[in-house]
Design a protein around this motif. Sequence first.
Motif, PDB file in Angstrom:
ATOM      1  N   LYS A  92       0.826  -1.210   0.000  1.00  0.00           N
ATOM      2  CA  LYS A  92       0.000   0.000   0.000  1.00  0.00           C
ATOM      3  C   LYS A  92       0.861   1.261   0.000  1.00  0.00           C
ATOM      4  CE  LYS A  92      -3.950  -2.113   2.383  1.00  0.00           C
ATOM      5  NZ  LYS A  92      -4.800  -2.100   3.614  1.00  0.00           N
ATOM      6  N   LYS A  93       1.873   1.291   0.871  1.00  0.00           N
ATOM      7  CA  LYS A  93       2.729   2.473   0.952  1.00  0.00           C
ATOM      8  C   LYS A  93       3.494   2.698  -0.343  1.00  0.00           C
ATOM      9  CE  LYS A  93       3.394   2.329   5.970  1.00  0.00           C
ATOM     10  NZ  LYS A  93       4.352   2.141   7.084  1.00  0.00           N
ATOM     11  N   LEU A  94       3.979   1.611  -0.929  1.00  0.00           N
ATOM     12  CA  LEU A  94       4.743   1.714  -2.164  1.00  0.00           C
ATOM     13  C   LEU A  94       3.859   2.180  -3.314  1.00  0.00           C
ATOM     14  CD1 LEU A  94       7.568   1.236  -3.302  1.00  0.00           C
ATOM     15  CD2 LEU A  94       6.904  -1.135  -3.759  1.00  0.00           C
ATOM     16  N   THR A  95       2.676   1.617  -3.412  1.00  0.00           N
ATOM     17  CA  THR A  95       1.742   2.001  -4.474  1.00  0.00           C
ATOM     18  C   THR A  95       1.388   3.478  -4.374  1.00  0.00           C
ATOM     19  OG1 THR A  95       0.796  -0.233  -4.550  1.00  0.00           O
ATOM     20  CG2 THR A  95      -0.518   1.557  -5.501  1.00  0.00           C
ATOM     21  N   ARG A  96       1.117   3.933  -3.162  1.00  0.00           N
ATOM     22  CA  ARG A  96       0.756   5.338  -2.955  1.00  0.00           C
ATOM     23  C   ARG A  96       1.929   6.265  -3.270  1.00  0.00           C
ATOM     24  NH1 ARG A  96      -1.139   4.741   1.704  1.00  0.00           N
ATOM     25  NH2 ARG A  96       0.690   5.307   2.963  1.00  0.00           N
ATOM     26  N   LEU A  97       3.123   5.901  -2.817  1.00  0.00           N
ATOM     27  CA  LEU A  97       4.292   6.751  -3.029  1.00  0.00           C
ATOM     28  C   LEU A  97       4.652   6.835  -4.516  1.00  0.00           C
ATOM     29  CD1 LEU A  97       6.462   8.446  -1.620  1.00  0.00           C
ATOM     30  CD2 LEU A  97       7.852   6.365  -1.416  1.00  0.00           C
ATOM     31  N   LEU A  98       4.591   5.727  -5.223  1.00  0.00           N
ATOM     32  CA  LEU A  98       4.930   5.730  -6.642  1.00  0.00           C
ATOM     33  C   LEU A  98       3.875   6.459  -7.479  1.00  0.00           C
ATOM     34  CD1 LEU A  98       6.374   2.126  -7.165  1.00  0.00           C
ATOM     35  CD2 LEU A  98       7.601   4.262  -6.735  1.00  0.00           C
ATOM     36  N   SER A  99       2.633   6.360  -7.083  1.00  0.00           N
ATOM     37  CA  SER A  99       1.573   7.090  -7.788  1.00  0.00           C
ATOM     38  C   SER A  99       1.785   8.595  -7.639  1.00  0.00           C
ATOM     39  CB  SER A  99       0.197   6.693  -7.235  1.00  0.00           C
ATOM     40  OG  SER A  99      -0.078   5.321  -7.487  1.00  0.00           O
ATOM     41  N   ARG A 100       2.168   9.018  -6.446  1.00  0.00           N
ATOM     42  CA  ARG A 100       2.458  10.434  -6.228  1.00  0.00           C
ATOM     43  C   ARG A 100       3.662  10.872  -7.051  1.00  0.00           C
ATOM     44  NH1 ARG A 100       1.900  10.718   0.408  1.00  0.00           N
ATOM     45  NH2 ARG A 100      -0.386  10.666   0.498  1.00  0.00           N
ATOM     46  N   LEU A 101       4.675  10.026  -7.097  1.00  0.00           N
ATOM     47  CA  LEU A 101       5.875  10.359  -7.868  1.00  0.00           C
ATOM     48  C   LEU A 101       5.527  10.556  -9.341  1.00  0.00           C
ATOM     49  CD1 LEU A 101       8.896  10.747  -8.249  1.00  0.00           C
ATOM     50  CD2 LEU A 101       9.157   8.254  -8.298  1.00  0.00           C
ATOM     51  N   SER A 102       4.673   9.710  -9.870  1.00  0.00           N
ATOM     52  CA  SER A 102       4.270   9.837 -11.278  1.00  0.00           C
ATOM     53  C   SER A 102       3.601  11.179 -11.534  1.00  0.00           C
ATOM     54  CB  SER A 102       3.320   8.691 -11.657  1.00  0.00           C
ATOM     55  OG  SER A 102       3.979   7.441 -11.588  1.00  0.00           O
ATOM     56  N   LYS A 103       2.743  11.613 -10.619  1.00  0.00           N
ATOM     57  CA  LYS A 103       2.061  12.907 -10.764  1.00  0.00           C
ATOM     58  C   LYS A 103       3.056  14.055 -10.653  1.00  0.00           C
ATOM     59  CE  LYS A 103      -2.354  11.245  -8.920  1.00  0.00           C
ATOM     60  NZ  LYS A 103      -3.355  11.376  -7.822  1.00  0.00           N
ATOM     61  N   TRP A 104       3.975  13.953  -9.689  1.00  0.00           N
ATOM     62  CA  TRP A 104       4.967  15.013  -9.495  1.00  0.00           C
ATOM     63  C   TRP A 104       5.903  15.112 -10.695  1.00  0.00           C
ATOM     64  CZ3 TRP A 104       6.098  12.853  -3.971  1.00  0.00           C
ATOM     65  CH2 TRP A 104       5.077  13.270  -3.103  1.00  0.00           C
ATOM     66  N   LEU A 105       6.278  13.970 -11.282  1.00  0.00           N
ATOM     67  CA  LEU A 105       7.138  13.983 -12.462  1.00  0.00           C
ATOM     68  C   LEU A 105       6.431  14.624 -13.651  1.00  0.00           C
ATOM     69  CD1 LEU A 105       8.836  10.461 -12.285  1.00  0.00           C
ATOM     70  CD2 LEU A 105       9.984  12.672 -12.110  1.00  0.00           C
ATOM     71  N   GLU A 106       5.171  14.316 -13.805  1.00  0.00           N
ATOM     72  CA  GLU A 106       4.395  14.892 -14.913  1.00  0.00           C
ATOM     73  C   GLU A 106       4.309  16.413 -14.774  1.00  0.00           C
ATOM     74  OE1 GLU A 106      -0.069  14.525 -16.943  1.00  0.00           O
ATOM     75  OE2 GLU A 106       0.539  13.163 -15.328  1.00  0.00           O
ATOM     76  N   LYS A 107       4.046  16.887 -13.563  1.00  0.00           N
ATOM     77  CA  LYS A 107       3.964  18.330 -13.322  1.00  0.00           C
ATOM     78  C   LYS A 107       5.341  18.986 -13.444  1.00  0.00           C
ATOM     79  CE  LYS A 107      -0.100  18.169 -10.302  1.00  0.00           C
ATOM     80  NZ  LYS A 107      -0.642  18.454  -8.950  1.00  0.00           N
ATOM     81  N   TYR A 108       6.381  18.262 -13.034  1.00  0.00           N
ATOM     82  CA  TYR A 108       7.736  18.792 -13.118  1.00  0.00           C
ATOM     83  C   TYR A 108       8.128  19.029 -14.580  1.00  0.00           C
ATOM     84  CZ  TYR A 108      12.809  19.152 -12.484  1.00  0.00           C
ATOM     85  OH  TYR A 108      14.123  19.580 -12.491  1.00  0.00           O
ATOM     86  N   GLN A 109       7.729  18.135 -15.457  1.00  0.00           N
ATOM     87  CA  GLN A 109       8.021  18.299 -16.876  1.00  0.00           C
ATOM     88  C   GLN A 109       7.273  19.489 -17.467  1.00  0.00           C
ATOM     89  OE1 GLN A 109       6.969  14.298 -18.144  1.00  0.00           O
ATOM     90  NE2 GLN A 109       9.117  13.711 -18.294  1.00  0.00           N
ATOM     91  N   GLN A 110       6.240  19.925 -16.764  1.00  0.00           N
ATOM     92  CA  GLN A 110       5.473  21.083 -17.197  1.00  0.00           C
ATOM     93  C   GLN A 110       5.936  22.363 -16.498  1.00  0.00           C
ATOM     94  OE1 GLN A 110       1.446  19.911 -16.331  1.00  0.00           O
ATOM     95  NE2 GLN A 110       1.404  18.313 -17.911  1.00  0.00           N
ATOM     96  N   GLY A 111       7.006  22.249 -15.711  1.00  0.00           N
ATOM     97  CA  GLY A 111       7.580  23.418 -15.066  1.00  0.00           C
ATOM     98  C   GLY A 111       7.215  23.629 -13.615  1.00  0.00           C
ATOM     99  N   GLU A 112       6.500  22.666 -13.013  1.00  0.00           N
ATOM    100  CA  GLU A 112       6.101  22.812 -11.610  1.00  0.00           C
ATOM    101  C   GLU A 112       7.032  22.005 -10.713  1.00  0.00           C
ATOM    102  OE1 GLU A 112       2.279  21.705  -8.756  1.00  0.00           O
ATOM    103  OE2 GLU A 112       1.931  22.214 -10.860  1.00  0.00           O
ATOM    104  N   ALA A 113       7.516  22.646  -9.648  1.00  0.00           N
ATOM    105  CA  ALA A 113       8.450  21.981  -8.737  1.00  0.00           C
ATOM    106  C   ALA A 113       7.746  20.945  -7.880  1.00  0.00           C
ATOM    107  CB  ALA A 113       9.136  23.014  -7.847  1.00  0.00           C
ATOM    108  N   PHE A 114       8.535  19.995  -7.373  1.00  0.00           N
ATOM    109  CA  PHE A 114       8.009  19.016  -6.430  1.00  0.00           C
ATOM    110  C   PHE A 114       7.597  19.740  -5.143  1.00  0.00           C
ATOM    111  CE2 PHE A 114       9.466  14.472  -7.509  1.00  0.00           C
ATOM    112  CZ  PHE A 114       9.359  14.703  -8.876  1.00  0.00           C
ATOM    113  N   PRO A 115       6.625  19.212  -4.411  1.00  0.00           N
ATOM    114  CA  PRO A 115       6.192  19.864  -3.168  1.00  0.00           C
ATOM    115  C   PRO A 115       7.261  19.832  -2.088  1.00  0.00           C
ATOM    116  CG  PRO A 115       5.127  17.733  -3.426  1.00  0.00           C
ATOM    117  CD  PRO A 115       5.831  18.009  -4.717  1.00  0.00           C
ATOM    118  N   GLN A 116       7.213  20.841  -1.212  1.00  0.00           N
ATOM    119  CA  GLN A 116       8.088  20.900  -0.057  1.00  0.00           C
ATOM    120  C   GLN A 116       7.391  20.288   1.147  1.00  0.00           C
ATOM    121  OE1 GLN A 116       8.527  25.291  -0.477  1.00  0.00           O
ATOM    122  NE2 GLN A 116      10.689  24.893  -0.125  1.00  0.00           N
TER     123      GLN A 116
END
Length: 270
Positions: A199-223
Motif C-alpha cells: 500500500k505504501k509503495l503504491t501510494r508513493l509511486l503514484s504520487r511520484l508519477s504525478k509530481w514527475l508529470e507536473k515537473y516536466q510542465q515546469g512545476e516543482a516538487f512539493p516541499q
Amino acid sequence: MLSSSTQLIRLSQGQLNVLERCPRQFQHTYLEQLFSPADPDTEARQTLGSRFHLLMQQREIGLPIDKFVKADSQLEAWMNAFAKDAPEILTNTNSRFFRDSEHYRSLQVQNYVLTAIYDLLIADEQQAQIIDWKTYRKPPNKRSLQSNWQTRLYLYILAETSDYLPENISMTYWFFQGEGKLRSIRIDYNTVRHQQTTKKLTRLLSRLSKWLEKYQQGEAFPQVSEGQRKVCEKCQYAHRCERDSVIETEELKAVDKTLANLATIQEVCF
C-alpha cells in the motif's frame, strides 16, 4: 531520471527514503543532480565502509583476504569480532544452502523498476535471510530500521520475486562499530507487513508519477510543511528552498529563551 511514458525509471531504497522524507529534496538530488561535497570525516567513513563490503564479498567468493585484513587494524578488529560472534555465517558451507554476495534483484511496479543489492543472501528450501553490513558508529533503533525503505524494499522484493512466504523471510543488520564492537538487529517479515508495504509503495509511486508529470510542465516538487521544519534543519538545500529563515527563527527563539532564563538568575554579591 526524466523519461517518456514508455521508459522505466529505476529506483533504489535510498531514493525512496529521500522521496518520502521530502519530495523537493528528491527533485534537487536526483532530477537536478545538485550535490554538496561531503566533509572529510564522512568520506573517510564511507571509504572504510566500502573497503569492508568489498572484503566480505571477496571472502565469500573464495579470494584470499588475510593480507588486506592485517594491513588495516580496524578491518582486522571487525573480522575477528564477527568470527567470534557469528561464526555460523562465516563458516556455513553446507551445500544445501544458497549463498550469494552482492545479490541483485529487481521488480517492476507501475512504471518503475525497484532494485535491491543484498550484501549477502543465505537461503535453503524453507527460509531466506538477508544480511546487511553497516559501519555506522551509532546504530539506529529497531523501529527506525523497520520503517526505513531499505528494510521495507529488500524484504518486499524478495517476497515478490521468490516462492518464500513473508513469514519465512528475515533481514539481519550487522553493525560494525569502533574498536571491534558488534551489534546485530534482526527483523522478521510477515504477510501483514508485506501488505502494508504494498500500500505504501503504491501510494508513493503514484504520487511520484504525478509530481514527475507536473515537473516536466515546469512545476516543482512539493516541499515539506513548515510543521516538519526539522527536516529542513539538516538539509543542504534549505537556502535554495528559502527555508533557512525558518531555521534562523528557531535558533533565535532558542537564544531568546536562554537570555530569559539568565535574566531570572539572582545577582550574587561578594
